[in-house]
Scaffold this motif. Structure first.
Motif, mmCIF file in Angstrom:
data_model
loop_
_atom_site.group_PDB
_atom_site.id
_atom_site.type_symbol
_atom_site.label_atom_id
_atom_site.label_comp_id
_atom_site.label_asym_id
_atom_site.label_seq_id
_atom_site.Cartn_x
_atom_site.Cartn_y
_atom_site.Cartn_z
ATOM 1 N N GLU A 137 -9.502 -39.456 -53.256
ATOM 2 C CA GLU A 137 -8.274 -40.236 -53.057
ATOM 3 C C GLU A 137 -8.017 -40.940 -54.379
ATOM 4 N N ALA A 138 -7.217 -40.311 -55.233
ATOM 5 C CA ALA A 138 -7.102 -40.793 -56.613
ATOM 6 C C ALA A 138 -5.811 -40.331 -57.256
ATOM 7 N N ASN A 139 -5.467 -41.030 -58.323
ATOM 8 C CA ASN A 139 -4.396 -40.625 -59.216
ATOM 9 C C ASN A 139 -5.056 -40.027 -60.450
ATOM 10 N N PHE A 140 -5.078 -38.706 -60.557
ATOM 11 C CA PHE A 140 -5.660 -38.048 -61.716
ATOM 12 C C PHE A 140 -4.603 -37.928 -62.804
ATOM 13 N N GLY A 141 -4.978 -38.263 -64.031
ATOM 14 C CA GLY A 141 -4.077 -38.125 -65.162
ATOM 15 C C GLY A 141 -4.606 -37.088 -66.124
ATOM 16 N N ILE A 142 -3.719 -36.250 -66.671
ATOM 17 C CA ILE A 142 -4.145 -35.240 -67.643
ATOM 18 C C ILE A 142 -3.153 -35.144 -68.796
ATOM 19 N N ILE A 143 -3.671 -34.781 -69.970
ATOM 20 C CA ILE A 143 -2.843 -34.304 -71.070
ATOM 21 C C ILE A 143 -3.524 -33.049 -71.617
ATOM 22 N N ASP A 144 -2.746 -32.189 -72.277
ATOM 23 C CA ASP A 144 -3.339 -31.003 -72.888
ATOM 24 C C ASP A 144 -2.755 -30.790 -74.277
ATOM 25 N N ALA A 145 -3.172 -29.703 -74.939
ATOM 26 C CA ALA A 145 -2.749 -29.435 -76.311
ATOM 27 C C ALA A 145 -1.426 -28.686 -76.388
ATOM 28 N N PHE A 146 -0.749 -28.543 -75.239
ATOM 29 C CA PHE A 146 0.480 -27.762 -75.184
ATOM 30 C C PHE A 146 1.669 -28.585 -74.685
ATOM 31 N N ALA A 150 0.767 -35.457 -67.194
ATOM 32 C CA ALA A 150 1.175 -35.727 -65.810
ATOM 33 C C ALA A 150 0.079 -36.464 -65.049
ATOM 34 N N TYR A 151 0.518 -37.158 -64.015
ATOM 35 C CA TYR A 151 -0.378 -37.705 -62.999
ATOM 36 C C TYR A 151 -0.307 -36.818 -61.755
ATOM 37 N N TYR A 152 -1.416 -36.781 -61.014
ATOM 38 C CA TYR A 152 -1.489 -36.052 -59.752
ATOM 39 C C TYR A 152 -2.056 -36.993 -58.691
ATOM 40 N N GLU A 153 -1.188 -37.445 -57.800
ATOM 41 C CA GLU A 153 -1.623 -38.295 -56.697
ATOM 42 C C GLU A 153 -2.260 -37.384 -55.650
ATOM 43 N N THR A 154 -3.568 -37.501 -55.463
ATOM 44 C CA THR A 154 -4.329 -36.471 -54.763
ATOM 45 C C THR A 154 -5.157 -37.060 -53.627
ATOM 46 N N ASN A 155 -5.090 -36.406 -52.460
ATOM 47 C CA ASN A 155 -5.988 -36.776 -51.363
ATOM 48 C C ASN A 155 -6.759 -35.538 -50.915
ATOM 49 N N THR A 157 -6.148 -33.067 -48.943
ATOM 50 C CA THR A 157 -5.486 -31.790 -48.661
ATOM 51 C C THR A 157 -4.371 -31.418 -49.620
ATOM 52 N N LYS A 158 -3.803 -32.386 -50.334
ATOM 53 C CA LYS A 158 -2.623 -32.078 -51.150
ATOM 54 C C LYS A 158 -2.540 -33.014 -52.343
ATOM 55 N N TYR A 159 -1.573 -32.726 -53.219
ATOM 56 C CA TYR A 159 -1.333 -33.596 -54.369
ATOM 57 C C TYR A 159 0.162 -33.645 -54.649
ATOM 58 N N TYR A 160 0.575 -34.729 -55.312
ATOM 59 C CA TYR A 160 1.955 -34.930 -55.726
ATOM 60 C C TYR A 160 1.960 -35.071 -57.250
ATOM 61 N N LYS A 161 2.675 -34.190 -57.916
ATOM 62 C CA LYS A 161 2.720 -34.201 -59.375
ATOM 63 C C LYS A 161 3.785 -35.172 -59.871
ATOM 64 N N LYS A 162 3.423 -35.988 -60.857
ATOM 65 C CA LYS A 162 4.351 -36.919 -61.500
ATOM 66 C C LYS A 162 4.349 -36.601 -63.000
ATOM 67 N N ASP A 163 5.363 -35.876 -63.432
ATOM 68 C CA ASP A 163 5.414 -35.331 -64.780
ATOM 69 C C ASP A 163 5.938 -36.377 -65.763
ATOM 70 N N VAL A 164 5.130 -36.737 -66.740
ATOM 71 C CA VAL A 164 5.535 -37.739 -67.729
ATOM 72 C C VAL A 164 6.626 -37.205 -68.639
ATOM 73 N N ASN A 165 6.802 -35.883 -68.696
ATOM 74 C CA ASN A 165 7.872 -35.286 -69.506
ATOM 75 C C ASN A 165 9.215 -35.229 -68.783
ATOM 76 N N ASP A 166 9.250 -35.674 -67.536
ATOM 77 C CA ASP A 166 10.484 -35.689 -66.755
ATOM 78 C C ASP A 166 11.278 -36.950 -67.115
ATOM 79 N N PRO A 167 12.424 -36.831 -67.793
ATOM 80 C CA PRO A 167 13.172 -38.022 -68.214
ATOM 81 C C PRO A 167 13.712 -38.845 -67.049
ATOM 82 N N ASN A 168 13.888 -38.226 -65.892
ATOM 83 C CA ASN A 168 14.345 -38.985 -64.735
ATOM 84 C C ASN A 168 13.228 -39.866 -64.176
ATOM 85 N N LEU A 169 12.003 -39.390 -64.280
ATOM 86 C CA LEU A 169 10.852 -40.138 -63.766
ATOM 87 C C LEU A 169 10.309 -41.104 -64.808
#
Length: 400
Positions: A137-146, A150-155, A157-169
């Protein structure tokens, strides 16, 4: 009386649970940094006193990770691999929607991700194919070389992606997270005051461009309280302060800023700027996976200290600033030890050394970006840094 006692016990458990697993974090896309390199920050709060850095040879990728010093399971609590993929988490307390009992596999999940993931797509495939329940039950954050961020709100059974590159978000190119999930149950979870504090500070420093230095010094070392709209550093003549809902707390044991790379850059340049121990009394060192097992001794486990030397030094100073060990003593800071009108507080004394060490490495950044990392030069810089860091701490530590 029994009812009141039960409520008191439950409240204490909730508070201990929150303080023992809480963190503050941010992911910054390259559009919000002066050099175009993304940043990922985790300010770790935990009930575990000590942590250190380990280098591990993974199934597909080697990696660096933050681990608890009193454990042999080597769960990873923040890390980066040789492909430039980096991961962290903050605990969430409002996303779980089942009665699964065996939980807290976040460190295990992050360790496995560092072993096998090259990029954001790999991580999403990893989450999609992980057996259920995931026991997290966590908010996982990742970055990569490409360019992935994004953050992934994860429990379970599922996760919700929150894309830091999304200008609306993320219109300003960054997202702040503490200990609740936006897709979780409203007004449950923890860290709402810390979240508002971090949001305010990031908004203030954003116009100058976000850097590892500004995140450490302006956020991880900040004593601003958003509810009171008060910065404790403005009170230099106060001997004691109450510590509640600040970003740095008694439970704070590390602060890490991972500086990623722009598309097309060599992923070996991904830098893990690392403060071990209580962040306001810690000094940051940059780490790179390319150095393998030859990481600086200051961040590695030492049998003498039962943790990394840097973690031990910073934690000892924290203990001196929190001298009351009975009752709720850990909530009271002997403020004049950290910050005072004479300019002799631990933070004030260590900040010039902190800046000197940061500049020692940062001055080579452009050269390394052009030619690649110079391992021999970095090892010489580590030696020079150690010769500056140890005397600074020994001067401040009072050991009976």
């Amino acid at each position: 009386m029994k009812s009141l006692l039960l409520v008191s016990i439950l409240l204490s458990c909730f508070l201990l649970h929150e303080s023992g697993s809480a963190c503050t974090s941010v992911i910054v896309s390259g559009k919000a940094t002066p050099d175009g390199r993304p940043l990922m920050w985790k300010h770790r709060d935990t009930g575990t006193r000590y942590n250190h850095i380990t280098f591990e040879k993974g199934e597909k990728y080697n990696f660096l990770g933050l681990v608890n010093s009193d454990s042999t399971d080597y769960d990873i609590w923040t890390g980066v691999n040789e492909a430039g993929f980096a991961i962290m988490n903050t605990a969430s307390f409002n996303l779980k929607d089942d009665d699964v009992q065996e939980m807290d596999h976040e460190g295990r999940l992050m360790r496995r991700a560092l072993e096998i993931c090259k990029n954001q797509q790999d991580f999403e495939h990893f989450l999609d194919t992980l057996s259920r329940p995931m026991r997290v039950e966590a908010n996982f954050g990742i970055i990569d070389a490409f360019g992935g961020a994004a953050y992934y709100e994860t429990n379970n059974t599922k996760y919700y992606k929150k894309d830091v590159n999304d200008p609306n978000l993320a219109p300003d190119g960054y997202l702040v997270y503490t200990n609740f999930s936006f897709e979780g149950r409203k007004d449950e979870g923890y860290g709402y005051i810390r979240y508002e504090s971090a949001k305010k500070i990031f908004a203030d420093i954003y116009p100058q461009g976000l850097t590892p230095r500004s995140i450490f010094q302006e956020v991880s070392h900040s004593f601003y309280h958003s509810l009171f709209r008060k910065d404790l550093k403005e009170e230099k003549n106060t001997e004691w302060q109450l510590e509640q809902d600040l970003i740095p707390r008694f439970e704070s044991t590390a602060s890490i800023v991972i500086q990623g790379v722009k598309k097309g850059m060599n992923p070996e340049l991904t830098t893990m700027w690392t403060e071990l121990g209580y962040p306001p009394t810690a000094i940051a060192l940059p780490l790179w996976v390319k150095l393998g097992e030859q990481q600086p001794e200051l961040v590695l486990y030492s049998p003498q200290f039962k943790t990394a030397p840097l973690c031990y030094f910073a934690t000892l100073l924290k203990t001196q600033a929190y001298p009351i060990h009975r009752g709720n003593g850990q909530k009271y800071i002997h403020w004049s030890e950290l910050w005072n009108a004479q300019g002799t507080g631990y933070i004030q004394t260590l900040t010039p050394v902190w800046n000197e060490i940061y500049d020692l490495f940062a001055h080579h950044q452009a050269e390394w970006e052009e030619k690649g990392l110079d391992v021999e030069a970095i090892n010489r810089l580590y030696q020079e840094a150690e010769e500056k860091i140890k005397p600074a701490y020994y001067h401040l530590m009072r050991v009976d």
